[in-house]
Design a protein around this motif. Sequence first.
Motif, PDB file in Angstrom:
ATOM      1  N   LYS A 116     -29.921 -28.545  -1.398  1.00 33.80           N
ATOM      2  CA  LYS A 116     -29.131 -28.340  -2.406  1.00 33.80           C
ATOM      3  C   LYS A 116     -29.557 -30.488  -3.704  1.00 33.80           C
ATOM      4  CE  LYS A 116     -25.177 -27.554   0.343  1.00 33.80           C
ATOM      5  NZ  LYS A 116     -23.954 -28.378   1.489  1.00 33.80           N
TER       6      LYS A 116
ATOM      7  N   ALA B 276     -25.504 -34.490  -4.861  1.00 29.52           N
ATOM      8  CA  ALA B 276     -24.843 -33.717  -3.403  1.00 29.52           C
ATOM      9  C   ALA B 276     -24.635 -34.712  -2.833  1.00 29.52           C
ATOM     10  CB  ALA B 276     -26.620 -33.008  -2.374  1.00 29.52           C
TER      11      ALA B 276
ATOM     12  N   ARG C 293     -21.065 -35.251  -3.076  1.00 28.39           N
ATOM     13  CA  ARG C 293     -20.254 -33.606  -2.194  1.00 28.39           C
ATOM     14  C   ARG C 293     -20.260 -34.300  -0.847  1.00 28.39           C
ATOM     15  NH1 ARG C 293     -21.244 -28.564  -6.378  1.00 28.39           N
ATOM     16  NH2 ARG C 293     -20.869 -29.441  -7.256  1.00 28.39           N
ATOM     17  N   SER C 294     -21.282 -34.759  -0.408  1.00 35.79           N
ATOM     18  CA  SER C 294     -21.508 -34.800   1.680  1.00 35.79           C
ATOM     19  C   SER C 294     -20.391 -35.983   2.394  1.00 35.79           C
ATOM     20  CB  SER C 294     -22.820 -35.504   1.324  1.00 35.79           C
ATOM     21  OG  SER C 294     -23.293 -37.030   0.886  1.00 35.79           O
TER      22      SER C 294
ATOM     23  N   ASN D 154     -15.446 -30.680   3.115  1.00 32.97           N
ATOM     24  CA  ASN D 154     -15.565 -28.305   3.210  1.00 32.97           C
ATOM     25  C   ASN D 154     -15.938 -28.558   1.480  1.00 32.97           C
ATOM     26  OD1 ASN D 154     -15.619 -28.054   5.432  1.00 32.97           O
ATOM     27  ND2 ASN D 154     -13.331 -28.112   5.315  1.00 32.97           N
ATOM     28  N   TRP D 155     -16.931 -29.649   0.885  1.00 30.96           N
ATOM     29  CA  TRP D 155     -16.736 -29.172  -0.817  1.00 30.96           C
ATOM     30  C   TRP D 155     -18.065 -28.638  -0.825  1.00 30.96           C
ATOM     31  CZ3 TRP D 155     -16.839 -33.799  -5.149  1.00 30.96           C
ATOM     32  CH2 TRP D 155     -16.814 -33.049  -6.499  1.00 30.96           C
ATOM     33  N   ASP D 156     -17.907 -27.794  -1.756  1.00 35.16           N
ATOM     34  CA  ASP D 156     -18.720 -26.447  -1.810  1.00 35.16           C
ATOM     35  C   ASP D 156     -18.160 -25.468  -2.997  1.00 35.16           C
ATOM     36  OD1 ASP D 156     -21.377 -25.189  -0.925  1.00 35.16           O
ATOM     37  OD2 ASP D 156     -21.631 -25.110   0.457  1.00 35.16           O
ATOM     38  N   ASP D 157     -19.692 -24.958  -2.858  1.00 34.23           N
ATOM     39  CA  ASP D 157     -18.958 -23.787  -4.520  1.00 34.23           C
ATOM     40  C   ASP D 157     -19.825 -22.433  -3.750  1.00 34.23           C
ATOM     41  OD1 ASP D 157     -18.810 -25.504  -5.745  1.00 34.23           O
ATOM     42  OD2 ASP D 157     -20.593 -26.064  -6.955  1.00 34.23           O
TER      43      ASP D 157
END
Length: 400
Positions: A79, A227, A230-231, A235-238
Amino acid sequence: VMEGGSESGFFQVEETVYVKRLFKCHGQNNILLEPVECSVRSLDHRHVFLLDDGLNIMVWHGKHSKLTQQKKATLFAEKINKLERKNEADLVVITRFDPERNGEFFSKLDGYEGGELSIVYEECSPKDKEDNYSVPTPKLYEVHLGVGYLELPQIEITSLRPMVREMLRSQKVYLLDVYTDVFIWVGSHSDRLLRTAAARLGNELLKMIERPATAIVYTDFEGVESALLRSFFSNWDDVLAVDYTRAADKVIAPSATKEELKVDLTALFTKREPPFSPEECQEYSEQWNEELEKLNCFVMEGNNRYVPLPVEEQGHFYTENCYIVLCTYLVFITDFTDDLMEQYLAIKKKEGTKNEGAEATDENGEEGDPDEEEVTPVCKVFFWQGRDASKVCWPQFSLR
């Protein structure tokens, strides 16, 4: 500057400067990265370590680390390469079976002066090291301009209201303090004065309390977040959510336009990983079965009924049969996923228990937190159907 050209006095492109950092990986389901000193003394065989050296990203597997942690750390490194390095970084995964790459990894750390690799490798043993890492409680602040002064209101974050991407608005600037680092999130439509104020406040917040020597201030812009930032969000994912039970022409959400769809073809051109050696297979098998408490296998007979499989036949699968494998694991509460934790608390509440692992209510009306040391059985059911098996096997299967 291209060969044969000269620098311009108007536009000069500076090369990106990367800060070399070493991270210790924690957790199983939701992996967290703890910044540690970039030194050989920080290594520990119980964990996986990620070395971010700009266009060189290395993942080092401790010989006592868990398989799930190794896979999660490798995925996190991918990522970083995709989101921050535009797939231009060299990603290297180092195991204890690769002495050449171990030497390359040690050479990038402080405190390594050469010598026998096997001796340096064994010095990373955890016998004299404490593993008392606790997950930091993130604090999210909104940078707000008042009448002649700056305001920094804190946004409430609880177990029932975790941090999500929707909390960040494009017109605002936010500060995220996770103790080990400070992040500045800049919205795409935020005011320039807010951005300047946030940069100052971030540096002041970093110096306000005593932090690890590795703590730094990150600045992330909307749409190109790192990244690591976002961790800390849930549930932060594209990844585009797909419902495989629907027809193929209706899989894509109706609200998604062509501009919103993101197609990632890197997996099609990725080189295959080399096969595992017998030693690695044995090690991974032991790690997977470490938390296994009970194993039950069933096979379908001619009368379309599932019967227990003899112990001596377990592990052998035939293409004309169908099998059901029921695995019972003893899992710590802290390793639960969000969905599993909701189910667990719902069951506890229904049973009306008053222990610490239940979603009980205290005298002040607040909900109690589960006991981190509590271990509970978790069952997983696997269904295996051979290519030549009867088509009625799956319809006949029911979990009661």
